[in-house]
Scaffold this active site. Structure first.
Site, PDB file in Angstrom:
ATOM      1  N   HIS A 243       0.831  -1.213   0.000  1.00 44.03           N
ATOM      2  CA  HIS A 243       0.000   0.000   0.000  1.00 44.03           C
ATOM      3  C   HIS A 243       0.861   1.257   0.000  1.00 44.03           C
ATOM      4  O   HIS A 243       0.694   2.139  -0.852  1.00 44.03           O
ATOM      5  CB  HIS A 243      -0.914  -0.020   1.231  1.00 44.03           C
ATOM      6  CG  HIS A 243      -1.783   1.185   1.376  1.00 44.03           C
ATOM      7  ND1 HIS A 243      -3.112   1.192   1.038  1.00 44.03           N
ATOM      8  CD2 HIS A 243      -1.512   2.449   1.835  1.00 44.03           C
ATOM      9  CE1 HIS A 243      -3.630   2.389   1.269  1.00 44.03           C
ATOM     10  NE2 HIS A 243      -2.672   3.174   1.756  1.00 44.03           N
ATOM     11  N   GLU A 244       1.783   1.332   0.942  1.00 48.12           N
ATOM     12  CA  GLU A 244       2.616   2.535   1.031  1.00 48.12           C
ATOM     13  C   GLU A 244       3.524   2.667  -0.189  1.00 48.12           C
ATOM     14  O   GLU A 244       3.822   3.784  -0.633  1.00 48.12           O
ATOM     15  CB  GLU A 244       3.437   2.526   2.319  1.00 48.12           C
ATOM     16  CG  GLU A 244       2.600   2.539   3.594  1.00 48.12           C
ATOM     17  CD  GLU A 244       1.590   3.679   3.643  1.00 48.12           C
ATOM     18  OE1 GLU A 244       1.821   4.734   3.009  1.00 48.12           O
ATOM     19  OE2 GLU A 244       0.556   3.517   4.319  1.00 48.12           O
TER      20      GLU A 244
ATOM     21  N   HIS B  95       1.718   4.478  -2.888  1.00 56.04           N
ATOM     22  CA  HIS B  95       1.849   5.935  -2.725  1.00 56.04           C
ATOM     23  C   HIS B  95       3.205   6.408  -3.247  1.00 56.04           C
ATOM     24  O   HIS B  95       3.309   7.458  -3.902  1.00 56.04           O
ATOM     25  CB  HIS B  95       1.739   6.309  -1.242  1.00 56.04           C
ATOM     26  CG  HIS B  95       0.353   6.347  -0.704  1.00 56.04           C
ATOM     27  ND1 HIS B  95      -0.665   7.045  -1.307  1.00 56.04           N
ATOM     28  CD2 HIS B  95      -0.180   5.789   0.425  1.00 56.04           C
ATOM     29  CE1 HIS B  95      -1.774   6.924  -0.580  1.00 56.04           C
ATOM     30  NE2 HIS B  95      -1.504   6.159   0.469  1.00 56.04           N
TER      31      HIS B  95
ATOM     32  N   HIS C 241       3.332   6.824  -6.891  1.00 54.78           N
ATOM     33  CA  HIS C 241       2.623   8.040  -7.293  1.00 54.78           C
ATOM     34  C   HIS C 241       3.557   9.250  -7.220  1.00 54.78           C
ATOM     35  O   HIS C 241       3.493  10.160  -8.064  1.00 54.78           O
ATOM     36  CB  HIS C 241       1.419   8.233  -6.364  1.00 54.78           C
ATOM     37  CG  HIS C 241       0.320   9.058  -6.939  1.00 54.78           C
ATOM     38  ND1 HIS C 241      -0.844   9.328  -6.254  1.00 54.78           N
ATOM     39  CD2 HIS C 241       0.180   9.687  -8.133  1.00 54.78           C
ATOM     40  CE1 HIS C 241      -1.639  10.074  -6.997  1.00 54.78           C
ATOM     41  NE2 HIS C 241      -1.036  10.324  -8.139  1.00 54.78           N
TER      42      HIS C 241
END
Length: 672
Positions: free
Chosen positions: A461-462, A465, A468
């Site tokens: 998940h991290e 990010h 991105h």
């Protein structure tokens, strides 16, 4: 001696010179940075030349470069490795930075220049990206009170200053409570605990300077303790302490902080002409209104609650079989759910963890990024801010893309949770700047470090990010990377979690930490088959938190947030044995700042999209389809906030999604 925060950085990739930076350097550097920003803003506002995009908007984008440099380093360190001095500096900086922000937004001459450009935008021959930056700049000034006058403007300045202080206080109170509590364990108390929990408890004791095992309030320790300890009395004691964070009375109690925060947010919204804070906050999000948020949450709540209640009956029956009298309690759920998972899926976390080492999961996340986007990761031997932190250079086709820093282990100086931040964001204005991206987690330290499946999901998940941030390709820092609508920012992170579930990824990287053997196929099949196991519980605890947050801000601010929390939970019929994922006194998403206030729902809003987006890969050539990967990078990962979120998603997918994919992904589509 030259302040290292103000000097040119000649380090590899212009990383902060961590080995030279002392806590005493931050205050003077921040003062210089604030004054430089203030001078730059005044120079723009007082420019006798007619406003142009270059001499106003671009100049404004460049005016706070030093401030970003100093603040990014400081707040990264303050969150991941707090010291008493850094906490003192946080309290000192909060009102100063708020005052600077208000001074900029209250500069009437500056706003007049921006407003002039906005009124003439169609005649300025702007690129799409420039028009977007102008739009966001103008909107940001208006929403910051630039159009207010007199007493209203002055009052908003005071409100914002106080809110910044309260946000800092909330976080520090919570961290203080997490540091202060621990439960000593005797050797007999370790009975029934798997080795990895015992090792983590011994390590926690060592960190506290003791030669015996401790349970602390670190999620990476307390959750597995609640899962595996057969001692119901100890589970209750630990759970109650976990739930009491921020509500223990005295100086660290967050209940009054929350109440004052909510009252000031309402006042802020009314000063700006909105009926309540939710209307103000959601105006610029994809959802747009509290009604749309509530409709989504309630569409999920009904089947999730039904599933959770059905699961609770099964767990309660297991308690009876164990000879336990009384109702199923919150400190019982994880323990009996773990036993049920083992019985129904022949899975237990102790058996899974040796196949999910931290090293293997980092490699898995990197490999997926390589296959999807052509990225390569090379370890860097450079000084960092803590011995646990590690760095990699990220390249593509031999060209430097970013520096990625991973800080994975729990420690007393780190706030709880997991997050991604940037010590430097990508931009092209003023020179092509490549990002420095940080992932911070709170995994249990071990030799080797082993993860739960939820831990591995957090890591992916991290890292979503981080992608991105790393793949951002825009000109202006204000729309770089994760500078997007709050209910869109979780799309890349939640979407990336799906690659952890791809069988070939686990086949290649879920290997036994000692033997190197891949996870047996029958175990892998059972793991993947159990992905929606206990989804009623996890959905209920999340949606309840999101609804409490929404009710805090939709309408008049409650005088008593705890009473408001109870009213919401009573209204929706919260199951007795499940509590909110984040109770009010520890709800940092909502009270540490404005980020997720009236916006905790955004994880689920993004999940509607991430389920649909991964389905696009499955409908194409599979999870590593190159055309879909290119489309994802082009329209979402590299685009930052260059367009509205719905425009970006539609460009990627061709349409907006419905809630059906989310319910199917959570296994709730067939729940009555």
């Amino acid at each position: 001696m030259t302040n290292p925060l103000l000097a040119s950085w000649t380090t590899p990739f212009e990383l902060p010179p961590f080995e030279k930076i002392r806590d005493e350097d931050f205050a003077p550097a921040m003062e210089v940075a604030i004054e430089e920003t203030r001078a730059g803003v005044h120079a723009i506002a007082d420019n006798p030349e007619a406003p142009t995009f270059e001499n106003t908007i671009e100049a404004l984008e460049l005016s706070d470069r030093l401030l970003h440099r100093v603040a990014n380093v400081f707040y990264n360190l303050a969150g991941s490795d707090a010291t008493p001095k850094r906490e003192e500096l946080q309290r000192e900086f909060a009102p100063k930075l708020s005052a600077l922000s208000s001074e900029v937004s209250n500069n009437t001459k500056l706003f007049a220049r921006i407003d002039d450009l906005w009124q003439r935008r169609d005649a300025l021959d702007l690129t799409d990206e420039q028009r977007r930056v102008l739009e966001l700049s103008h909107r940001g000034f208006v929403r910051s009170g630039a159009a207010l006058e007199g007493a209203a403007r002055e009052r908003l300045t005071d409100v914002m200053a106080r809110l910044s202080v309260l946000g800092t206080q909330f976080v520090q109170n919570l961290l203080a409570d997490e540091r202060a509590w621990f439960m000593e364990l005797d050797e007999a108390d370790l009975e029934g605990l798997p080795d990895f929990v015992i090792d983590a408890a011994r390590a926690a004791g060592e960190e506290k300077g003791a030669d015996r095992p401790f349970v602390t309030l670190s999620r990476s320790l307390i959750v597995p303790f609640l899962q595996f300890s057969p001692r119901r009395d100890l589970r209750e004691k630990a759970y109650r302490a976990w739930g009491a964070r921020g509500a223990n009375g005295g100086e660290t109690d967050n209940r009054e902080v929350a109440a004052e925060t909510l009252a000031l947010r309402q006042e802020r919204a009314k000063l700006l002409g909105y009926k309540d804070f939710a209307a103000f906050k959601l105006e610029t999000e994809m959802a747009g209104s509290a009604k749309k948020v509530r409709d989504l949450l309630m569409a999920v709540w009904k089947p999730a609650k039904a599933q959770a209640e059905a699961d609770a009956e099964k767990l309660a029956a297991m308690m009876v079989d164990d000879g336990v009298n009384g109702p199923l309690e919150p400190w019982d759920w994880r323990y009996y759910s773990e036993k049920r998972r083992k019985a129904e899926h022949d899975l237990d976390e102790a058996g899974l963890k040796p196949y999910l080492s931290l090293e293997a999961m980092i490699k898995a996340a990197f490999d997926c990024a390589s296959r999807l986007f052509g990225l390569e990761f090379k370890p860097l031997d450079v000084p960092l801010y803590h011995v646990d932190a590690r760095a990699w250079e990220v390249t593509r086709d031999g060209e430097h893309v970013a520096v990625f820093i991973g800080d994975y282990f729990a420690r007393g100086s780190k706030r709880s949770g997991a997050w991604c931040s940037a010590m430097r964001s990508q931009k092209k204005l003023g020179g092509d700047t490549r990002p420095i991206v940080v992932n911070v987690c709170n995994f249990a330290k071990g030799d080797p470090a082993l993860l739960s499946y939820d831990d591995a999901r957090t890591l992916f998940h991290e890292f979503g990010h981080a992608l991105h941030q790393m793949l951002s390709d825009v000109t202006y820092s204000s729309i770089s990377g994760t500078s997007v609508a709050r209910d869109f920012v979780e799309l890349p992170s939640q979407l990336y979690e799906h690659w952890l579930e791809v069988p070939e990824v686990l086949e290649n990287f879920a290997t036994h930490v000692e033997t190197g053997e891949p996870m047996p196929k029958d175990l892998l099949d059972r793991l993947l088959a159990a992905q929606t196991y206990d989804m009623g519980f996890s959905t209920v605890e999340y949606v309840a938190s999101a609804l409490v947050d929404l009710d805090f801000h939709d309408g008049d601010a409650p005088d008593d947030p705890m009473a408001s929390q109870k009213k919401t939970l009573d209204r929706i019929g919260m199951p007795h044995a499940i509590e909110m994922r984040h109770r009010t006194p520890q709800f940092s998403h909502v009270f540490a700042g404005d980020g997720y206030s009236s916006g905790y729902y955004s994880y689920m809003w993004s999940e509607v999209m991430d389920a649909d987006a991964f389905a696009a890969f499955e409908e194409a050539g599979g999870p590593f389809d190159p055309e879909m990967a290119k489309a994802l990078e082009t329209h979402i990962l590299s685009a930052g906030g260059s367009q509205e979120a719905d425009v970006l998603y539609t460009a990627f997918r061709g349409r907006m999604p419905g809630v059906e994919a989310l319910l199917k992904g959570r296994g709730l589509d067939k729940v009555a």
